[in-house]
Each structure stands twice: as C-alpha cells, then as structure tokens.
Design a protein around this motif. Structure first.
Motif, PDB file in Angstrom:
ATOM      1  N   LEU A   1       0.838  -1.209   0.000  1.00 17.20           N
ATOM      2  CA  LEU A   1       0.000   0.000   0.000  1.00 17.20           C
ATOM      3  C   LEU A   1       0.870   1.255   0.000  1.00 17.20           C
ATOM      4  N   VAL A   2       1.912   1.275   0.811  1.00 15.99           N
ATOM      5  CA  VAL A   2       2.803   2.444   0.865  1.00 15.99           C
ATOM      6  C   VAL A   2       3.473   2.653  -0.496  1.00 15.99           C
ATOM      7  N   ARG A   3       3.939   1.576  -1.102  1.00 16.91           N
ATOM      8  CA  ARG A   3       4.607   1.717  -2.404  1.00 16.91           C
ATOM      9  C   ARG A   3       3.645   2.219  -3.471  1.00 16.91           C
ATOM     10  N   ARG A   4       2.403   1.733  -3.417  1.00 11.36           N
ATOM     11  CA  ARG A   4       1.405   2.161  -4.414  1.00 11.36           C
ATOM     12  C   ARG A   4       1.044   3.636  -4.191  1.00 11.36           C
ATOM     13  N   CYS A   5       0.952   4.056  -2.932  1.00 10.23           N
ATOM     14  CA  CYS A   5       0.696   5.475  -2.640  1.00 10.23           C
ATOM     15  C   CYS A   5       1.840   6.333  -3.181  1.00 10.23           C
ATOM     16  N   ASN A   6       3.069   5.888  -2.973  1.00  7.52           N
ATOM     17  CA  ASN A   6       4.224   6.603  -3.533  1.00  7.52           C
ATOM     18  C   ASN A   6       4.084   6.746  -5.033  1.00  7.52           C
TER      19      ASN A   6
END
Ligand code: ZN
Length: 349
Positions: free
Chosen positions: A190-195
């Motif tokens: 999720l964090v990588r996709r938000c980035n």
C-alpha cells in the motif's frame, strides 16, 4: 487575517453521522461541532485535509481522569467490517464531492498544491481528501485506484486499531507508541502504491514498528498530520524524539494536534487547557525539527480542544498566542499555511 491550512478534521464524519449527505449543515452553517463554512471563514480556515474515518460498531469510552495514574479508552478498539467500511467511505467522499460540485465558490476538492493555492485565492476552502484507516481498501488495492480518481491524495494506512495493513496505537496515557508489529506485506504494498500514485502517507495513528517500516520503504517525506510531542505529553499517540528526527531528515512535517489529551502533561481531557500548552509543543517541534517541519493539524470535529479556541472561528486566538510567544510573521505564515502547501507540492504534486 492569517490564512490557515489545517492537517486534520473529522467534519465529513460529523456530517455523515447527521445524515447530511449534501453537506447542507456545513454550507449553511449549523453551529455544531467545530467547523462549518461561516465559522471557517470567520477564523481564517482556508483549507485542510478532510478525513474520511469509518467508526467502529462499539464506540469506546474514556476510562480514568488522570488523577489515579492512567487514562485509556475501553473496550479496546476492534476491527471494522470491510463492506461497511467501503460503503461509509464512499458516502463520506460523496458528501465532499457534492459540496464541491454545488458550491465551488465555498469549497473545492484539491488534487495538487497549485489547486490549493487557486482555491485559497478564490476564497474557497481548499479540501484535500484524506483517509484515516484504510479498511475500505482490499488486498489488491483496487479501491485505491478508484479513490485516487475521485480525488484522494492522502492516506493513513491505519487508525488506532489493527487492519489488513498494520497496527495503530490505542489511546493510552501514560503510554508509548511501541505497541505491536509493523506493517504487513499488504501494508508495504500500500505504501509503495501510494508513492507511485502521489498519495501522501500519514503516520499519525501508526505504531512505532509501522512508522519504522514506512520510513524504510517510502520515497516521500515522512508526515504525521495530527500528532504532538511525547516528551511533553506521554500519550501513545505522540511522537518520540527519534521519530521527529526521522521526519526532519526526510523533509517531512508534523501538524500540531489541538486535542487536550495529547497536549497536556497530565493527559487529562479537560477543555480548560491554556494556549501556552500548545505553544510549548510548537517550540519543542521547532527545536527538534526546524521551522520548515512544523504546521497545524487541529483534529477539529474529532477531539476535545482548548476552550480558548472553541471552534474554527477561534483560530485567531491561536495565531495571537504564537505572536505573543515572539514568533515572527514569516514563521507564523509557515506554521499556519506555507509548510503544508510546500510539503504537499513535494508529495502529491
Ligand atoms: Zn486521528
């Protein structure tokens, strides 16, 4: 009057609970809670992160008054059903979108820093759509794409409870953010996709292990949108020295939370809390992180706040307290507005 861009409000939850699906109470001004359009304009509130938060089935009650050593919320905050979370999240997003469609002169959903500045110049409230606890999003992150297209630009993976993505800190005083495990594999994805999309990741309710995980994998500045200084108020929700150092090193930001339970040295939830208590936290944040990393994150419509502010119309009292404390006009502007807009320019574009 000083213009204020604020890092956190729960006004959409307030309207949703009142079944005000068109935001009429906000636009006309119902005088309830902390924010509506007339009081925002009266206090200089020109924009902010509008949170979507899905409440649990059982609302915890505050136990303890701080006189016998501890304050906690019981029962512990449990998980939320995902289909309920999806529906509630879309309904709250819809309230914001409807208000912005009907009254672009009053409020706009902003997707970039330039749109924030454009809305503020036009005298409309610059709303950035934020999710506080990603229970509406499933493991394949499909809902994230749809919410992004609807305007979502900021997301906290967890609220103060556990979900698919990680673990939040329960509300306890005195306590510590070191509570439970770090992000799950889904949380890291999720964090990588938000980035990749340009969605700001908010650390406000995350536990210490989860904070460490985000810091290790994110390529964006670290942000705690509405948190205070643990050394001054030993709440589980507040930031340790190493966390503030990591935020500063990343070029990130902390928004001062007005919740008295996260401000006071004794953790008591009483509105008779002087503005000098807030200034002490701002001073400590500036000392720890520098003037570019400090901003506001009121928690309006989500917390008990100092009586001297009262509601959004009372924001000039806080600005006055900053001036009284010797903050120059340039610093006041950065804390109240500029630092948030700069941070968002570097994260959402
Ligand atoms: Zn919150």
């Amino acid at each position: 009057m000083q213009s204020i861009f604020d890092g956190h409000n729960d006004t959409l939850l307030r309207l949703w609970r009142a079944k005000d699906r068109d935001g009429t109470r906000f636009l006309d001004g119902d005088g309830e809670g902390h924010i509506d359009l007339p009081r925002a304009r009266a206090g200089g509130l020109s924009g902010g992160l509008f949170a979507i938060y899905v409440p649990g089935e059982v609302e915890p009650k505050v136990i303890g008054d701080g006189n016998d050593g501890g304050i906690t919320d019981e029962p512990p905050i449990g998980p939320v059903d995902s289909s309920f979370a999806r529906r509630a999240t879309l309904e709250m997003a819809s309230i914001l979108l409807r208000m912005a469609t009907v009254r672009p002169d009053a409020i706009r959903v902003c997707r970039t820093a330039a749109e924030i500045e454009g809305a503020q110049e036009a005298g409309a409230i610059a709303a950035v759509m934020h999710i506080e606890g990603a229970e509406a999003i499933g493991p394949d992150l499909a809902e994230l794409d749809v919410l992004y297209a609807a305007g979502l630009r900021s997301l906290g993976p967890v609220w103060s409870r556990s979900n698919l993505f990680g673990q939040g800190v329960p509300f306890r005083f005195p306590s510590h953010p070191d509570h439970g495990h770090g992000l799950t594999d889904e949380g890291k994805a999720l964090v990588r996709r938000c980035n990749a999309l340009g969605i700001m990741v908010d650390l406000a309710h995350l536990n210490e292990a989860g904070f460490r995980d985000v810091a290790a994998i994110t390529d964006a500045p670290l942000v705690a949108s509405h948190s205070n200084v643990h050394a001054l108020s030993a709440s589980s929700r507040n930031l340790l020295d190493w966390q503030m150092a990591a935020i500063a090193e990343s070029g990130g930001l902390v928004g001062l939370n007005y919740a008295v339970g996260f401000l006071r040295e004794d953790g008591r939830r009483v509105s008779d809390t002087p503005l000098t208590t807030m200034i002490r936290h701002l001073d400590a944040m500036i000392e720890a992180m520098g003037e570019g990393c400090v901003a506001l994150g009121s928690d309006f419509d989500g917390a008990l706040i100092p009586a001297e502010i009262g509601d959004a119309g009372g924001l000039p009292a806080l600005v006055g307290a900053m001036r009284q404390a010797g903050y120059g006009e340039a610093l006041v502007e950065r804390i109240c507005r500029g630092n948030w807009v700069d941070l968002l320019r570097r994260t959402i574009g």
